[in-house]
Design a protein around this motif. Structure first.
Motif, mmCIF file in Angstrom:
data_model
loop_
_atom_site.group_PDB
_atom_site.id
_atom_site.type_symbol
_atom_site.label_atom_id
_atom_site.label_comp_id
_atom_site.label_asym_id
_atom_site.label_seq_id
_atom_site.Cartn_x
_atom_site.Cartn_y
_atom_site.Cartn_z
ATOM 1 N N SER A 1 -0.071 14.561 -9.015
ATOM 2 C CA SER A 1 0.664 15.815 -9.145
ATOM 3 C C SER A 1 0.352 16.500 -10.469
ATOM 4 N N VAL A 2 0.136 17.818 -10.417
ATOM 5 C CA VAL A 2 -0.103 18.610 -11.620
ATOM 6 C C VAL A 2 1.003 19.632 -11.837
ATOM 7 N N ASP A 3 1.937 19.727 -10.877
ATOM 8 C CA ASP A 3 3.042 20.678 -10.988
ATOM 9 C C ASP A 3 4.147 20.211 -10.057
ATOM 10 N N SER A 4 5.390 20.472 -10.454
ATOM 11 C CA SER A 4 6.525 20.032 -9.636
ATOM 12 C C SER A 4 6.568 20.711 -8.279
ATOM 13 N N ALA A 5 5.812 21.811 -8.128
ATOM 14 C CA ALA A 5 5.811 22.542 -6.864
ATOM 15 C C ALA A 5 4.618 22.208 -5.987
ATOM 16 N N ASP A 6 3.767 21.270 -6.427
ATOM 17 C CA ASP A 6 2.584 20.998 -5.615
ATOM 18 C C ASP A 6 2.896 19.978 -4.519
ATOM 19 N N LEU A 7 1.926 19.802 -3.642
ATOM 20 C CA LEU A 7 2.125 18.967 -2.464
ATOM 21 C C LEU A 7 2.324 17.510 -2.829
ATOM 22 N N ALA A 8 1.628 17.031 -3.859
ATOM 23 C CA ALA A 8 1.756 15.634 -4.258
ATOM 24 C C ALA A 8 3.172 15.313 -4.709
ATOM 25 N N ALA A 9 3.788 16.206 -5.476
ATOM 26 C CA ALA A 9 5.152 15.976 -5.953
ATOM 27 C C ALA A 9 6.138 15.931 -4.792
ATOM 28 N N LYS A 10 5.964 16.814 -3.830
ATOM 29 C CA LYS A 10 6.876 16.836 -2.689
ATOM 30 C C LYS A 10 6.632 15.654 -1.755
ATOM 31 N N THR A 11 5.392 15.167 -1.736
ATOM 32 C CA THR A 11 5.097 13.959 -0.973
ATOM 33 C C THR A 11 5.889 12.773 -1.502
ATOM 34 N N VAL A 12 5.960 12.657 -2.818
ATOM 35 C CA VAL A 12 6.724 11.573 -3.435
ATOM 36 C C VAL A 12 8.186 11.649 -3.016
ATOM 37 N N THR A 13 8.760 12.851 -3.049
ATOM 38 C CA THR A 13 10.167 13.031 -2.678
ATOM 39 C C THR A 13 10.419 12.566 -1.251
ATOM 40 N N ILE A 14 9.556 12.958 -0.340
ATOM 41 C CA ILE A 14 9.757 12.623 1.075
ATOM 42 C C ILE A 14 9.574 11.126 1.323
ATOM 43 N N LEU A 15 8.510 10.543 0.786
ATOM 44 C CA LEU A 15 8.241 9.131 1.034
ATOM 45 C C LEU A 15 9.354 8.243 0.504
ATOM 46 N N LYS A 16 9.850 8.560 -0.681
ATOM 47 C CA LYS A 16 10.945 7.765 -1.237
ATOM 48 C C LYS A 16 12.188 7.825 -0.357
ATOM 49 N N ALA A 17 12.549 9.038 0.035
ATOM 50 C CA ALA A 17 13.785 9.218 0.790
ATOM 51 C C ALA A 17 13.707 8.593 2.180
ATOM 52 N N VAL A 18 12.609 8.836 2.880
ATOM 53 C CA VAL A 18 12.494 8.323 4.249
ATOM 54 C C VAL A 18 12.379 6.806 4.245
ATOM 55 N N SER B 1 0.831 -1.209 0.000
ATOM 56 C CA SER B 1 0.000 0.000 0.000
ATOM 57 C C SER B 1 0.864 1.256 0.000
ATOM 58 N N LEU B 2 1.990 1.230 0.706
ATOM 59 C CA LEU B 2 2.878 2.395 0.718
ATOM 60 C C LEU B 2 3.424 2.670 -0.676
ATOM 61 N N PHE B 3 3.868 1.616 -1.361
ATOM 62 C CA PHE B 3 4.397 1.811 -2.714
ATOM 63 C C PHE B 3 3.295 2.263 -3.669
ATOM 64 N N THR B 4 2.080 1.751 -3.474
ATOM 65 C CA THR B 4 0.948 2.202 -4.281
ATOM 66 C C THR B 4 0.678 3.683 -4.056
ATOM 67 N N ALA B 5 0.772 4.105 -2.799
ATOM 68 C CA ALA B 5 0.529 5.515 -2.474
ATOM 69 C C ALA B 5 1.538 6.416 -3.176
ATOM 70 N N ILE B 6 2.796 5.986 -3.248
ATOM 71 C CA ILE B 6 3.812 6.794 -3.929
ATOM 72 C C ILE B 6 3.475 6.923 -5.411
ATOM 73 N N ASN B 7 3.056 5.840 -6.027
ATOM 74 C CA ASN B 7 2.683 5.896 -7.441
ATOM 75 C C ASN B 7 1.445 6.757 -7.658
ATOM 76 N N LEU B 8 0.475 6.678 -6.744
ATOM 77 C CA LEU B 8 -0.733 7.483 -6.870
ATOM 78 C C LEU B 8 -0.429 8.970 -6.694
ATOM 79 N N ALA B 9 0.474 9.294 -5.783
ATOM 80 C CA ALA B 9 0.852 10.702 -5.591
ATOM 81 C C ALA B 9 1.504 11.254 -6.848
ATOM 82 N N GLN B 10 2.287 10.431 -7.544
ATOM 83 C CA GLN B 10 2.897 10.884 -8.791
ATOM 84 C C GLN B 10 1.830 11.200 -9.831
ATOM 85 N N GLN B 11 0.791 10.396 -9.880
ATOM 86 C CA GLN B 11 -0.286 10.652 -10.839
ATOM 87 C C GLN B 11 -1.148 11.838 -10.415
#
Length: 647
Positions: free
Chosen positions: A497-514, A485-495
């Protein structure tokens, strides 16, 4: 001696003749008469003047005015776009079904009537057809130098009513774009701003229009447009907020504007709303009462949702000037699915208030036990609401409500494991992600997802991340399901996202790194850091706490400068550790950089390529304190206690 009569040449002025008053203008023809000087009238002597009857003159003027209006209308082409937009309800009058019945319908619907390439990616959606514009040529519009063509406006309105309106059905899909603009330019541009989030024919519109539309929203209190249209426009912008750009985040203050405009116009007391009008008006009819009640319900739902997503304590309905009878009448009048959403938000608001009163900053053992009782009570109330949920959309609302309530369990330290809350939290988080995944599978894209779905995805994924990185992960939990489910959430957040500066894009960055970090949620000696360090932001604290751990390790600006504190005993603080120290082992003795048996490993930012956590990033997560206050003090210095009290 014969007396002489006055000559007929003695004339009176026109004003005196009209009023049948005595006139002495003949005594001095070069000066106004006494009466005209007294009333400051224009004194004129006119030979052909003929006295007119007042009523006849007014009647003639009205007839002449009506003739001119008729000639003006006949000289212009027929235009129907100036008819007012009705304030609609959630009933079939709108021609729009409820969100779940539209989006998740099992019965295939006709494909879109306009080219599917308008959106990215190309999809076919089960939805109600958009409005038709035959017979009313849409006009191009310009906002602060940014021109949107008539074709683009037609495309965007069709996109909005096909994909977005199903999540917030408050607008008339049959009204034309010209009608919306004529009645409320702000509402018109709010629709355009929402719909252009994934408009591939002109991908520049979203950020080009964002600041101007936000400024219109903040100035909407000065608008002469109907208040209902202003409320509708703000509801749209708070449900689909713009990505970060050259404008500050005004979501939270805009929520206050929404609430106060609604109350200023009496929506919080629908049956007495006429008493708030500046002009005398009749009491609302039953239909007007229904319309106002539902608009008020939407306003409360969105306002409370904004407060929760920004880590603030929302005001409950009982604190908004309604007596018990009005409160009960509101739920009886509105559509059942709106009432369920409102009850879910009310539960979150009341639970947040109860947990705050119990104490969240520092908790004794008795306070933790009391907190557990409070949360179990509210979870029981969610159980009752779930019995009323009949659609997937309603089940999502109850699941998000449960997830928000269960997130308070993670404030506990001494009773976190013994209370047995982890299995329930894991199931709730996975069910939320499953819902969003099912929506994506049916629709094909997630750029139209409203803010509550993005927040649900972020809350559920950070919760799963916390569980998977803890020692409790090896204690009989469904770890494989949580990891998937965590990996699914990362993929869903990528979809999403509508801009590199939006919350979904930054969510992907944080989840991957942590996820790939061996230091996250760990003390310097490698032991687990189980409690939250961010404890003043209610439901948002869990998310912000994860951001803080990410920042400590991966933000270049914080390395060797900012410290992360760890507790020594209880709520006291001991030495800090700095980024760059030796890696520590995970709960199972590995580094957690790769999960055994999983082919999914996400990259971690390194060196200068790391994503920089700047002030704009912190604003997205509503960071409360400045960097200097939060990070720069040495934990062993005399000023550390002051900083500790702020956290």
């Amino acid at each position: 001696m014969v007396s002489r009569r006055p000559k007929k040449g003695k004339k009176a002025c026109t004003e005196c003749r009209q009023q049948k008053a005595k006139c002495d203008v003949y005594l001095n023809p070069d000066q106004p008469c006494t009466r005209c000087r007294k009333v400051n009238a224009n004194c004129i002597v006119s030979e052909p003047f003929k006295r007119e009857h007042k009523r006849k003159r007014i009647s003639d003027l009205e007839r002449e005015s009506e003739d001119l209006r008729r000639k003006l209308r006949s000289s212009q082409p027929a235009d129907t776009h100036l008819s007012p937009i009705a304030l609609l309800t959630a009933a079939a009058e709108m021609g729009v079904r409820t969100p779940a019945s539209d989006t998740l319908s099992e019965t295939p619907q006709p494909p879109p009537s306009y080219p599917p390439q308008l959106l990215a990616p190309t999809v076919l959606v089960h939805s109600t057809p958009g409005p038709a514009y035959d017979g009313d040529t849409t006009k191009s519009r310009t906002l602060n130098g940014i021109q949107v063509s008539a074709q683009e406006i037609d495309d965007l309105f069709q996109i909005f009513f096909r994909y977005y309106a199903q999540f917030l059905p408050i607008l008339d899909p049959q009204a034309r774009p010209n009608t919306y603009y004529a009645q409320s330019p702000f509402l018109f541009w709010a629709i355009i701003g929402v719909a252009c989030r994934a408009y591939s024919r002109n991908p520049t519109l979203l950020m080009a229009l964002a600041r101007s539309i936000i400024e219109m929203a903040l100035l909407s209190t000065l608008s002469v447009s109907p208040p209902s249209n202003t409320i509708q426009g703000i509801l749209l912008l708070l449900t689909w907020p713009f990505p970060k750009g050259d404008h500050p985040d005004v979501t939270f203050p805009m929520g206050g504007i929404l609430l106060h405009i609604a109350m200023q116009n009496g929506l919080h007391i629908p049956m007495s709303s006429h008493e708030f009008s500046r002009v005398k008006m009749a009491a609302p009819s039953d239909l007007d009462l229904l319309r106002r009640s539902e608009l008020w319900a939407h306003s409360i739902i969105v306002y409370q949702r904004v407060c929760v997503t920004k880590g603030q304590l929302p005001r409950a309905l009982g604190n908004l000037g309604q007596d018990p009878a009005q409160h009960q009448g509101l739920f009886e009048n509105i559509a059942p699915w709106i009432a369920l959403k409102l009850r879910c938000q009310e539960l979150i608001a009341k639970c947040s208030e109860a947990t705050t009163e119990n104490g969240l900053r520092t908790m004794s053992l008795d306070q933790e036990r009391a907190l557990d009782l409070i949360l179990r009570t509210y979870e029981g109330q969610v159980d009752d609401l779930e019995l009323q949920a009949v659609t997937d959309d309603e089940r999502f609302d109850t699941a998000l409500c449960r997830m928000a309530i269960q997130s308070f369990h993670l404030y506990k330290n001494q009773t976190l494991v013994s209370s047995g809350c982890y299995p329930r939290i894991l199931v709730t988080a996975c069910s939320l992600i499953d819902y969003i995944q099912s929506l994506c599978e049916r629709v094909g894209f997630l750029s139209m997802a409203p803010v509550q779905m993005g927040f649900a995805l972020l809350l559920a994924s950070t919760t799963l991340l916390r569980i998977l990185k803890s020692s409790v992960a090896s204690q009989g939990l469904e770890i494989s399901r949580a990891r998937a489910s965590l990996f699914t959430a990362i993929n869903l957040a990528q979809q999403m996202s509508v801009d590199s500066a939006d919350l979904a894009a930054k969510t992907v960055t944080i989840l991957k790194a942590v996820w790939n970090s061996s230091k996250a949620f760990r003390k310097m000696d490698g032991t687990e850091y189980s409690s939250l360090r961010i404890r003043s932001r209610l439901v948002l604290s869990l998310i912000l706490d994860t951001v803080w751990w990410w920042r400590d390790e991966f933000d270049p600006g914080s390395r060797s400068v900012r410290s992360v504190v760890e507790p020594a005993q209880g709520n006291g603080y001991a030495r800090s550790r700095y980024p760059g120290t030796a890696e520590s082992s995970g709960p199972n003795g590995d580094t957690n950089r790769e999960v055994a048996g999983s082919a999914t490993t996400f990259g971690v930012p390194e060196g200068n390529d790391a994503f920089h956590l700047d002030e704009q990033f912190l604003a997205d997560f509503e960071w409360a304190l400045a960097d200097d206050t939060l990070f720069s003090l040495d934990p062993l210095s005399s000023n550390w206690s002051t900083t500790n009290n702020l956290l």
